[in-house]
Design a protein around this motif. Structure first.
Motif, PDB file in Angstrom:
ATOM      1  N   ILE A  99       6.887   1.911   6.917  1.00 42.50           N
ATOM      2  CA  ILE A  99       5.564   1.565   7.423  1.00 42.50           C
ATOM      3  C   ILE A  99       5.764   0.420   8.409  1.00 42.50           C
ATOM      4  O   ILE A  99       6.472  -0.528   8.121  1.00 42.50           O
ATOM      5  CB  ILE A  99       4.582   1.197   6.286  1.00 42.50           C
ATOM      6  CG1 ILE A  99       3.205   0.835   6.867  1.00 42.50           C
ATOM      7  CG2 ILE A  99       5.098   0.062   5.423  1.00 42.50           C
ATOM      8  CD1 ILE A  99       2.081   0.885   5.840  1.00 42.50           C
ATOM      9  N   GLN A 110       7.962   7.441  -8.397  1.00 40.28           N
ATOM     10  CA  GLN A 110       7.808   6.433  -7.343  1.00 40.28           C
ATOM     11  C   GLN A 110       9.057   5.571  -7.237  1.00 40.28           C
ATOM     12  O   GLN A 110       9.465   4.956  -8.201  1.00 40.28           O
ATOM     13  CB  GLN A 110       6.588   5.562  -7.655  1.00 40.28           C
ATOM     14  CG  GLN A 110       6.059   4.827  -6.475  1.00 40.28           C
ATOM     15  CD  GLN A 110       5.418   5.774  -5.475  1.00 40.28           C
ATOM     16  OE1 GLN A 110       5.465   6.982  -5.637  1.00 40.28           O
ATOM     17  NE2 GLN A 110       4.826   5.233  -4.439  1.00 40.28           N
ATOM     18  N   ALA A 144       0.840  -1.198   0.000  1.00 37.93           N
ATOM     19  CA  ALA A 144       0.000   0.000   0.000  1.00 37.93           C
ATOM     20  C   ALA A 144       0.879   1.254   0.000  1.00 37.93           C
ATOM     21  O   ALA A 144       0.584   2.230  -0.684  1.00 37.93           O
ATOM     22  CB  ALA A 144      -0.918   0.007   1.219  1.00 37.93           C
ATOM     23  N   MET A 145       1.977   1.199   0.747  1.00 39.15           N
ATOM     24  CA  MET A 145       2.869   2.356   0.793  1.00 39.15           C
ATOM     25  C   MET A 145       3.580   2.557  -0.543  1.00 39.15           C
ATOM     26  O   MET A 145       4.016   3.650  -0.867  1.00 39.15           O
ATOM     27  CB  MET A 145       3.901   2.186   1.909  1.00 39.15           C
ATOM     28  CG  MET A 145       4.843   3.354   2.033  1.00 39.15           C
ATOM     29  SD  MET A 145       5.978   3.201   3.417  1.00 39.15           S
ATOM     30  CE  MET A 145       7.020   1.855   2.886  1.00 39.15           C
ATOM     31  N   ALA A 146       3.704   1.484  -1.320  1.00 38.12           N
ATOM     32  CA  ALA A 146       4.425   1.580  -2.587  1.00 38.12           C
ATOM     33  C   ALA A 146       3.539   2.030  -3.743  1.00 38.12           C
ATOM     34  O   ALA A 146       4.033   2.571  -4.726  1.00 38.12           O
ATOM     35  CB  ALA A 146       5.045   0.226  -2.926  1.00 38.12           C
ATOM     36  N   CYS A 147       2.228   1.824  -3.641  1.00 36.58           N
ATOM     37  CA  CYS A 147       1.344   2.053  -4.791  1.00 36.58           C
ATOM     38  C   CYS A 147       0.889   3.512  -4.885  1.00 36.58           C
ATOM     39  O   CYS A 147       0.241   4.008  -3.970  1.00 36.58           O
ATOM     40  CB  CYS A 147       0.115   1.147  -4.702  1.00 36.58           C
ATOM     41  SG  CYS A 147      -1.099   1.500  -6.001  1.00 36.58           S
ATOM     42  N   PRO A 148       1.201   4.189  -5.986  1.00 29.71           N
ATOM     43  CA  PRO A 148       0.813   5.596  -6.123  1.00 29.71           C
ATOM     44  C   PRO A 148      -0.656   5.799  -6.484  1.00 29.71           C
ATOM     45  O   PRO A 148      -1.092   6.935  -6.685  1.00 29.71           O
ATOM     46  CB  PRO A 148       1.730   6.110  -7.231  1.00 29.71           C
ATOM     47  CG  PRO A 148       2.111   4.921  -8.022  1.00 29.71           C
ATOM     48  CD  PRO A 148       2.023   3.725  -7.115  1.00 29.71           C
ATOM     49  N   SER A 178      -1.115   6.107   2.194  1.00 28.68           N
ATOM     50  CA  SER A 178       0.337   6.300   2.317  1.00 28.68           C
ATOM     51  C   SER A 178       1.069   6.330   0.978  1.00 28.68           C
ATOM     52  O   SER A 178       1.993   7.116   0.792  1.00 28.68           O
ATOM     53  CB  SER A 178       0.929   5.223   3.225  1.00 28.68           C
ATOM     54  OG  SER A 178       0.734   3.939   2.674  1.00 28.68           O
ATOM     55  N   GLY A 179       0.648   5.483   0.042  1.00 29.28           N
ATOM     56  CA  GLY A 179       1.340   5.431  -1.244  1.00 29.28           C
ATOM     57  C   GLY A 179       1.209   6.734  -2.012  1.00 29.28           C
ATOM     58  O   GLY A 179       2.156   7.197  -2.648  1.00 29.28           O
ATOM     59  N   ILE A 180       0.029   7.340  -1.937  1.00 33.11           N
ATOM     60  CA  ILE A 180      -0.194   8.582  -2.671  1.00 33.11           C
ATOM     61  C   ILE A 180       0.526   9.748  -1.990  1.00 33.11           C
ATOM     62  O   ILE A 180       1.125  10.592  -2.659  1.00 33.11           O
ATOM     63  CB  ILE A 180      -1.707   8.858  -2.821  1.00 33.11           C
ATOM     64  CG1 ILE A 180      -2.343   7.717  -3.634  1.00 33.11           C
ATOM     65  CG2 ILE A 180      -1.956  10.202  -3.491  1.00 33.11           C
ATOM     66  CD1 ILE A 180      -3.842   7.798  -3.765  1.00 33.11           C
ATOM     67  N   ARG A 201       3.611  -2.098  10.840  1.00 34.27           N
ATOM     68  CA  ARG A 201       2.330  -2.573  11.334  1.00 34.27           C
ATOM     69  C   ARG A 201       2.620  -3.446  12.538  1.00 34.27           C
ATOM     70  O   ARG A 201       3.351  -4.422  12.462  1.00 34.27           O
ATOM     71  CB  ARG A 201       1.588  -3.359  10.257  1.00 34.27           C
ATOM     72  CG  ARG A 201       0.254  -3.828  10.773  1.00 34.27           C
ATOM     73  CD  ARG A 201      -0.760  -4.146   9.723  1.00 34.27           C
ATOM     74  NE  ARG A 201      -1.963  -4.604  10.405  1.00 34.27           N
ATOM     75  CZ  ARG A 201      -2.910  -3.805  10.874  1.00 34.27           C
ATOM     76  NH1 ARG A 201      -2.810  -2.505  10.699  1.00 34.27           N
ATOM     77  NH2 ARG A 201      -3.956  -4.288  11.508  1.00 34.27           N
ATOM     78  N   ASP A 241      -1.100   0.829  12.288  1.00 35.09           N
ATOM     79  CA  ASP A 241      -0.138   1.197  11.260  1.00 35.09           C
ATOM     80  C   ASP A 241       0.498   2.509  11.654  1.00 35.09           C
ATOM     81  O   ASP A 241      -0.208   3.487  11.905  1.00 35.09           O
ATOM     82  CB  ASP A 241      -0.864   1.470   9.923  1.00 35.09           C
ATOM     83  CG  ASP A 241      -1.133   0.197   9.148  1.00 35.09           C
ATOM     84  OD1 ASP A 241      -0.187  -0.562   8.944  1.00 35.09           O
ATOM     85  OD2 ASP A 241      -2.290   0.004   8.725  1.00 35.09           O
ATOM     86  N   CYS A 291      -3.342   2.890   6.093  1.00 34.80           N
ATOM     87  CA  CYS A 291      -2.246   2.637   5.152  1.00 34.80           C
ATOM     88  C   CYS A 291      -2.615   3.028   3.743  1.00 34.80           C
ATOM     89  O   CYS A 291      -1.750   3.250   2.914  1.00 34.80           O
ATOM     90  CB  CYS A 291      -1.834   1.166   5.199  1.00 34.80           C
ATOM     91  SG  CYS A 291      -3.067   0.031   4.536  1.00 34.80           S
ATOM     92  N   SER A 292      -3.926   3.169   3.450  1.00 36.63           N
ATOM     93  CA  SER A 292      -4.272   3.286   2.033  1.00 36.63           C
ATOM     94  C   SER A 292      -3.983   4.661   1.447  1.00 36.63           C
ATOM     95  O   SER A 292      -3.893   4.793   0.236  1.00 36.63           O
ATOM     96  CB  SER A 292      -5.715   2.849   1.782  1.00 36.63           C
ATOM     97  OG  SER A 292      -6.586   3.608   2.564  1.00 36.63           O
TER      98      SER A 292
END
Ligand SMILES: Cc1cc2nc3c(=O)[nH]c(=O)nc-3n(C[C@H](O)[C@H](O)[C@H](O)COP(=O)(O)OP(=O)(O)OC[C@H]3O[C@@H](n4cnc5c(N)ncnc54)[C@H](O)[C@@H]3O)c2cc1C
Ligand code: SF4
Ligand code: SF4
Ligand code: SF4
Lengths: 174, 421
Positions: free
Chosen positions: B321, A173, A101-105, B374-376, B323, B328, B371-372
């Motif tokens: 990250i 990314q 999740a942290m990796a996906c933009p 975080s990537g953005i 958990r 998180d 967490c959702s």
């Protein structure tokens, strides 16, 4: 290996939701699980330069080339399907760490009560058997398309393509 | 071409994969001081607690299957020296010359000796052996009390293992609060309260001074004079890069210094992963960033360049990250930088994000309980550091809003980044 992606023609989507329902049906999605669906639709109203703009979107996994989620997963749960190039997963060893999740933009990976990751797998098994992904098949407006990256004729016009307009963002990314 | 890969962790594995893909005929020698396939140090605590089987620690499968997919010559021997002038690798069995050499020796857990601490009661956490030792000790059932020193991401994972076994556990750190390298004090405060609610004892600004024995019970005497009975001590204080193999000609900071091709100052000699210092995008300086994804990217970049393919890895920012105990915690960037603070949500009650803005950039971020987004958020930070003008595209906005951030907050953030508020 084919390099397929599911791309959205942003000029054609009307946020009708047919794709999401088809996806839920295809993947036996149980709403009560509390898990975010694999495909989500958005109907956005935004003030841009003093004007109200409307955006219709259907978002799922973009099946990125050089996908950041694959690089980020500590357990190698994510990979590319050798036949279709879709980003698929095997979460036998998923530890629920949320690194993907942290990796996906695009904010794609989702988690349910068991803590393990799920996401759109591009309906790669359907594609392997000559069928379209469920969402693409269901879209009444041809907004969602299965695109072969090695066939330039299949590409959605750049200014309308969700994939192409987000390539720059993906480059950042790491 | 003749290639050597020294150290076979994930950085070495990704380099092997890249070299073999680009150069099907080249001769690749892999030196490893273990008899195991590449393992992930981060999975050790998951094995120790029983969440993963033994095989689960090896994400790329067995040595045989890797060898089948990407053929190479395995040298199960420790590299003693990489000689930069001769371009050679020295082992106890001799010296061999190569066209390209990659140093991917990683890092090791490091702890200064604690006076009076018996070696059989001291536990580090990095290697497969470390995980096996702890697991076996816990299976003996003689551990009632434990202390973990080091309130880092590694320390908290070890605490979690112990707490799940019903062991009375203390977590200590010389720093004043938990996750001192990533968390803002306000966020750390809430995390600490939760950890304590789960029965773990916390103590900050102290460490173990020495150990004593009283009626057969081990006692830790802390620097503030307090005495805590403990059966084992987990030492999660820090890591040291494995740079013993480099000779004096290779530039060294805390790790091996590399450029954006992952090449050292000696042409033809490369380094990747936890042993090296690559570019930190936030400040443009070289820095150790000991993270899994970073090691993978660096290994791939090194491998491609070694095989003659131009590939650049621009660098990374600190990002983590963690958990643990059903929450998180995410930390991005340098938490020491001060600036304008922008928050969303109520700390401790559902999704919370704290951003520190400086010079039209997001210098640092803490996210709790979600967490959702975080990537953005990370993508946005990276783009801003890269010189992007800082608009969130509509599809990122849509995802952030559906995860719970308000459009007013996002407007405010963009406004502040552009400095027009
Ligand atoms: C408990 C723990 C938790 C972690 N959690 C996270 C996390 O949540 N997220 C994250 O991104 N990262 C995490 N990490 C860090 C991550 O595991 C590392 O960044 C990554 O594994 C580095 O890979 P590497 O290949 O550079 O090094 P390593 O995995 O250390 O591999 C180096 C290899 O080289 C071998 N070697 C060393 N010297 C020699 C020599 N002279 N000759 C031959 N072989 C040699 C070593 O034995 C080892 O096998 C964690 C680490 C630990 C220990
Ligand atoms: S990074 Fe996100 S969008 Fe790209 S393939 Fe992975 S899950 Fe899909
Ligand atoms: S949550 Fe599972 S799939 Fe995602 S990165 Fe962690 S182990 Fe991999
Ligand atoms: S089915 Fe087509 S038009 Fe309807 S929401 Fe999905 S992509 Fe948009």
């Amino acid at each position: 290996m084919k390099r397929y992606v599911i791309d959205l023609d942003m000029s054609k989507c009307v946020s009708c939701g047919a794709c999401t329902v088809a996806c839920m049906d295809q993947n036996d999605f149980v709403v009560q699980d509390g898990r975010r669906p694999r495909r989500n639709i958005f109907d956005m109203e935004q003030l841009e330069d003093g004007k109200v703009c409307f955006h219709h979107l259907s978002l799922g996994c973009m099946h990125c080339t050089d996908a950041p989620c694959i690089v980020g997963c500590p357990s190698a749960c994510l990979s590319k399907d050798p036949e279709t190039g879709m980003t698929i997963y095997d979460t036998t060893n998923c530890i629920g760490c949320h690194s993907c999740a942290m990796a996906c933009p695009y904010g794609v990976p989702a988690f349910g009560a068991d803590g393990k990751m799920t996401k759109c797998d591009g309906c790669y098994l359907r594609i392997q058997h000559g069928m379209l992904p469920a969402c693409v098949k269901a879209c009444p407006f041809g907004a969602l398309q299965l695109v072969d990256l090695d066939d330039p004729q299949q590409a959605i016009p750049a200014q309308h393509s969700l994939r192409q307009s987000s390539l720059e963002l993906l480059k950042a990314q790491v | 071409m003749k290639y050597a890969i020294v150290g076979f962790g994930t950085a070495g594995y990704h380099a092997l994969k890249a070299i073999r893909t680009q150069d099907p005929k080249g001769e690749i020698d892999v030196y490893t001081n273990t008899s195991m396939p590449p393992y992930n140090p981060m999975l050790t605590t998951y094995y120790a607690v029983g969440k993963l089987e033994y095989e689960g620690m090896f994400p790329f499968g067995s040595l045989e299957s890797i060898q089948k997919e990407f053929p190479f010559e395995l040298h199960q021997e420790e590299a003693i020296k990489v000689h930069s002038e001769e371009h050679s690798v020295e082992t106890a069995n001799g010296q061999k010359e190569y066209d390209r050499i990659l140093i991917a020796t990683g890092a090791r857990a490091f702890a200064p000796p604690v006076k009076g601490l018996k070696p059989e009661n001291a536990y580090l956490m990095r290697t497969v052996e470390d995980a096996q030792r702890l697991k076996e000790r816990l299976q003996q059932g003689d551990v009632k009390n434990a202390i973990v020193v080091g309130a880092s991401m590694v320390g908290i994972k070890v605490v979690e293992v112990l707490q799940k076994q019903g062991i009375n556990t203390w977590l200590l750190d010389l720093a004043p609060y938990i996750f001192p390298l990533a968390a803002y004090p306000q966020v750390a405060q809430v995390i600490q309260e939760r950890v304590e609610q789960q029965g773990v004892h916390l103590k900050f600004s102290v460490t173990i001074d020495h150990m004593e024995e009283e009626d057969g019970q081990q006692i830790a005497v802390l620097t503030d004079g307090s005495r805590i009975p403990t059966d084992i001590v987990g030492l999660c204080i820090g890591t040291r890069t494995n740079t013993q193999v480099v000779d004096e000609k290779i530039a060294l900071g805390k790790g091996i210094i590399v450029d954006q091709h992952m090449q050292t100052n000696v042409p033809g000699i490369y380094a990747a992963g936890d042993c090296c210092e690559g570019n930190n995008l936030e400040n443009g300086q070289t820095q150790l960033i000991g993270l899994w994804a970073n090691a993978n990217r660096q290994g791939t970049t090194a491998g491609n360049n070694m095989a003659g393919q131009e590939m650049v890895y621009e660098g990374n920012i600190l990002h983590n990250i963690t958990r643990f105990m059903e929450m998180d915690f995410i930390g991005f960037g340098d938490n020491r930088i001060e600036g304008e603070v922008l928050e969303y949500g109520t700390l401790g009650k559902g999704m919370y994000i704290r951003l520190v803005l400086k010079d039209h950039r997001i210098a640092g971020a803490n996210i709790l309980d979600n967490c959702s987004i975080s990537g953005i958020v990370k993508n946005y930070m990276l783009r801003l550091f890269g010189g992007d003008t800082g608009k969130l595209p509509v599809y990122q906005r849509a995802a952030l809003e559906s995860a719970g951030l308000s459009s007013a907050f996002l407007d405010e953030l963009e406004g502040k980044i552009h400095g027009c508020h």
